[in-house]
Design an enzyme around this catalytic site. Sequence first.
Site, short mmCIF file in Angstrom:
data_model
loop_
_atom_site.label_atom_id
_atom_site.label_comp_id
_atom_site.label_asym_id
_atom_site.label_seq_id
_atom_site.Cartn_x
_atom_site.Cartn_y
_atom_site.Cartn_z
N GLY A 135 0.82 -1.19 0.00
CA GLY A 135 0.00 0.00 0.00
C GLY A 135 0.86 1.25 0.00
O GLY A 135 2.05 1.22 0.34
N CYS A 136 0.27 2.38 -0.35
CA CYS A 136 1.03 3.62 -0.49
C CYS A 136 1.49 4.17 0.87
O CYS A 136 2.68 4.44 1.06
CB CYS A 136 0.24 4.65 -1.27
SG CYS A 136 -1.44 4.94 -0.66
#
Length: 326
Positions: A135-136
């Site tokens: 995920g970012c």
Amino acid sequence: MSVNIGIIGGAGYTGGELLRILVNHPDVAIAFVHSKSQAGKPVYSTHTDLLGDTDLLFSGEETSELVQQPGLSALFLCSGHGESAKFLETNNVPESVKIIDLSTDFRDESNGFVYGLPELQRDRIRTATRIANPGCFATSIELALLPLAKAGLLTADVHVSAITGSTGAGQALSPTTHFTWRNNNVSIYKAFTHQHLTEIRQSLTALQPGFDKAVNFVPYRGDYTRGIMANVYTAFEGSREEARALYQDYYAGHPFTHVSDAPIDLKQVVNTNKCLIHLEKHDGQLLITSAIDNLTKGASGQAVQNLNLLFGLPEDRALRLKAAAF
């Protein structure tokens, strides 16, 4: 060498970012870009920045047929969270086709997936067949903390305040992504409960198995489109110089993560696959500032980085992207 790739869910932000990188990748041929909503239309009609770069059309064919086509080497899954698991349940992807999933569905390394953060487990990625792209927010926060975890120095609670651009919410409209609400506005969401906390703890305990302290994470929505800045602090007994040496040593040989002596800003990383890190020491606390582009290093750029590793290509192939800077 030509790696033939397909993209499922190519009309969204991560699909568009993948295409922006892959149309200029010298070792990649794009076999198809699938989209239910845009089938038959030119890719550049949705991703207008690609006008003049590609004449590809979005495919609306049955995905079961697309993934079975001869010569397909790799498949990117860019649909919404929960959709990748459904896709693999209903489509018989050949074992010879490597999968890179950009959703949350397999980041716990279930179903044969390897967590795809190269700075954590590059060697495992090289020999994998299925990659769960991080995920970012997780990417930014993990890169801020991995050197401490590797040294066994996470001995107290970790505190994180991080802000992301509107593209982190995806392309679908909602009250909190509408321009009139987001513009000139900042807000907190999912404080202490963000879904990326699970993978962050998974990565930290992989390096420091006894880590059992809290990770207190407060995410913010920013009034801009791209980029994450995470400010992370935790107790640290050493000096700033000792911390810097620790971080420089950990990231030596990793082409995209760099320690800056000067304070950093988002414009240094937007449109790039870089993570920049800055360190400060204050009254027994180490402050680590980490900045990435949420769509590039936080999603599609990292996915291409993983593709390069999977196929024995230089890790930075097609990813030496320059920031806009101003």
